[in-house]
Enzyme design. Sequence first.
Site, PDB file in Angstrom:
ATOM      1  N   GLY A 473      10.219  26.211 -41.193  1.00  0.00           N
ATOM      2  CA  GLY A 473       9.860  27.619 -41.270  1.00  0.00           C
ATOM      3  C   GLY A 473       8.362  27.799 -41.341  1.00  0.00           C
ATOM      4  N   ARG A 619      -9.975  23.083 -40.405  1.00  0.00           N
ATOM      5  CA  ARG A 619      -9.677  23.924 -39.242  1.00  0.00           C
ATOM      6  C   ARG A 619      -8.334  24.622 -39.431  1.00  0.00           C
ATOM      7  NH1 ARG A 619     -11.025  23.657 -33.995  1.00  0.00           N
ATOM      8  NH2 ARG A 619     -11.886  21.571 -34.130  1.00  0.00           N
ATOM      9  N   GLU A 696       0.740  24.679 -49.252  1.00  0.00           N
ATOM     10  CA  GLU A 696       0.952  24.899 -50.686  1.00  0.00           C
ATOM     11  C   GLU A 696      -0.264  25.485 -51.397  1.00  0.00           C
ATOM     12  OE1 GLU A 696       3.754  21.104 -51.731  1.00  0.00           O
ATOM     13  OE2 GLU A 696       1.828  20.771 -50.797  1.00  0.00           O
TER      14      GLU A 696
END
Lengths: 736, 325
Positions: A473, A619, A696
């Site tokens: 996802g 990046r 995260e």
Amino acid sequence: MALHLKMDERDDCDRLDAMAQKIIGTPIDRPEGALKVAGRARYALDMLPAGACHGVLVRATVAKGKLSSVDKDAVMALPGVRAVIADERLLRNPAQGMAGEAPVQGVSDVAYFGQLVALVVADSFEQARHGAQRLKLTLSSDPDVVVRPDDPAADLESPDDQKSEMGDLGRAMVDAAFSIDETYTTPPHASAAMEPHASIAEWSGEKLTLHGSYQMLPFNRSELADALGIDEGNVRILAPYVGGGFGSKLGISQEAVAAAIAAKELGVPVAVAMSRQQVFEGIMRRSETRQRIRLAAGEDGVLTGIGHEAWVSNLPDETFAEPVTQATPFLYQGAHRLIGQHIARVHRTCAGSVRAPGEAVGLTALEIAMDELAEISGIDPLELRLRNIPDKDPTEGIPFSSNKLSEALKVGAEKFGWSERSGTPGTRREGEWLVGMGMASAARVNMLIESKARVTLTGDGVARIESDMTDIGTGTYAVLSQIAGEMLGLPIDHVDVHLGDTDLPRGSGSGGSFGAASNGTAVFLACEDIRNQLCEKLGCDPESLTLKDGHAISGNQRLPFSEILQGTDLVGEGHVEPGKTEEAVRQATFGSYFAEVGVNAVTGETRLRRMLGVFSAGRILNEKTARSQCLGGMTFGIGMALLEELIHDDRDGHIVNRDLAEYHLPVNADVSGLEVVLLDERDGWANPLHAKGIGELGICGAAASIVNAIHNATGVRVRDLPATLDKVLEGLPPLS
Amino acid sequence: MIPFDYQRAASAAEATGLARDGATFIAGGTNLLDLMKLEVMAPSRLVDINRLDLGGIEDTTGGGLRIGALVRNSDLAGDPRVRSSYPVLARALLAGASGQLRNKATTGGNLLQRTRCYYFYDTAMPCNKREPGSGCQAIGGATRLHAIFGTSDHCIATHPSDMAVAMRALDASIEIEDSAGNRRSVAISEFYRLPGTTPHIETVLKPGELITAVLLPPPGGTRQAYRKVRDRASYAFALVSVAGVVEMADGRMKRVALAFGGVGPQPWRNAEVEALLEGKAPSAELFEQAAGLLVAKARTQAGNAFKVPLLQRVLSATLNELTKG
């Protein structure tokens, strides 16, 4: 010919910026997005073959004990029931992330309330569920059981390798002009992925095919094979779409092994999906934490000492312990430091990786403590952090690969309007609402994991990427397409991505925010391999080759790929491994959060008004999917700050709120005014993409900004999360 | 899920006739189906009443409203008469569940929804409401959702409805039809039973009896408010809620009706509190006194003791809102 890279030194080429297609970083839609919103992306249980049977797992309802018998006969007599599996190969709990071997098996030893100990298989799901609900287990209950981490009878381990000390923190605390010595607690959390854990197992002779919902297929294959006692070459796992993981699908879980055993026994495919309640009870929880934090600072707020000790829990013998203090060694300066960890052995649902293990809860507590230090020292919380950013890793003494914390703090403060904050808590009121602002730093360690990928440039000018990597996802399909499109000069619709199949080259898997950078580097290298082959065909050197819109341009010639390839395929392979840059520099991602809350002066209800996250993660491969990751992380931060708490009953350890009605995640109405700013950064120490993990980062410390805002709004300091209204209410003044 | 029969009734008489020997009516099914899957409820037969003619909202000759039992929560909340004359009811309805659930849930079903006690939902736990005589595991356990009024040593569960709290403040009555076709009307104050030693018996409905409508008396010149306190901004049951209906005359509270959710096994009212307020001019001291009286007999557990100060504050604030200006 494969291109292999061991990350032993910094990459200075920055190849992606030199490419011509200019799609890297752009906010393209997910290539598979339309399939998902139309319900045409097929998840594990959508792959149901004709003639498959359904299995439903059965739980034990004691915290510790022995399963002595299972009354199979009564259930076997029910309509449609085909088998009752009570097999010692069933898993006690899922494998920990990257274990690569079976977790504890032998389910007759019950180690926690809700442990899944049997499977009932029937022609239909309803028949199987009915049978599972009828199955009588003979269980003994061991009265000598510890279910509370704070039970003095709990075995407490304090591993030496989790302990470190520099200087003399005790002395620093005594000498400090300002010091904080407080204890913070966070409750257990559930992962709560939308797609529950589900598998379909199908045997062909000795070959097992498993349609599953997993994050780390190469490890999962080894774990499944080990659990079944078969050669891993006989196991294939397919997981092209995964409906959320959050750590809960890192390791093989109970339903996969149960389905495989049942399918073998019955000779038909067997599908097993865990119910929501079973996911809550049987799948990894994040451990609750108790954290003692000590901060010592001089008159100027500059830290001289940091102490961070954590108490967590897990089942006896489980190796995982929530790495609470992971970011503490490098986030702020201070010569005197102490880190420690203590693990209580308790009979509760297994603890494992859940949504940014470590920093999610550890940085949150540290950042509340920093707010407390700001309060007592009279230094603005933003300024306090700016004064304490170290110029190198203060524990290891090594440089940062890159550290944009200062920029993230300044950009965030400016954009959010931090200067509007009142330094005196409880002074801004709008009707019944007390309004306050809070902020916190974000930090998360960066990782690179060995990864391989294959890219084929076909004769008709289409690139095919192949890897057993997963997209949980997060946007893997999108970012890999962009890397290959950029490197090979192809528009995005000329790149096909094939993932989630263990027959394909071994990728990193999805976890620890390392997937995009690790697997992306493997794809990058495979594309470099193809570029080299094109150079050979064209007789040019790589520096003078430009690839754009399906054409190769070199010198004064511009040729379509079809003309160069003449109907043949070019196959490139990439292989990346971590190397010396892991140790040579401190690699981490950084950011900042700013939150504004309203706290109801009557009820203590806290409602977020707006929240800004500023992040730097090297990046950005796709601005849209990266932003979505950050929004999701910040939403978890809202949950952690205000709502989420897995409630264990202190008497038997069972999880009381084991569904999404009573385990409160934020709903839309709780998530208002979220904004994300992504800083421009390149980090050649990380990998040749110069990208770092972002998945995260948006969780780590996010909750602290909200809890600190509650303090600014009300003067109430909540140190026991979540900051539910009862904890705020205690500190509110009487109604006037 | 235990296998069950399903029959669709074409008339109220057929429905009440079928509803025997462990049968249950089903309308929206938003709560019942979940409970059946978990085997918390295991009816022998579902009698589907969705095709019965119980759907309208009508003006009564007395100036009130008659709300058919099958009126969906969304429709009731959106009815112009409810919005203008009974705003406490509209607000309570919209404070409950989610849009999708409100589209499905019915008026009769909402009144009869079961508690959200964690222990009631887990069939491995003793629960006197689910399995009479097995004990109450909530007592001494996790009790954030639990009641502080009207509990017994056998059960401390709350009734979770928002709608019913507003109806209690509005002095609604419930129209019931039995299997002989007789209709009677029961005041909502008499409709729910306290748990006592029989927490599994929640209302005065006898087997086979069907709720056909809810009757609201005329609203009169009242000020109304519904205030719900919960952990998240939407889609959570009330920790406490207050439905207030106040009629002011000459700067005094002529008539006061206050009902409370999240604190009792039924929508809670306290006549002494209302009597204390009625006839008096509003003041902060009076509200504080009323709030103190309200909680005087509260019985708390470790996990729900916060409801006592919370309820007092919410009551004072609600009274203030209803009487100011």
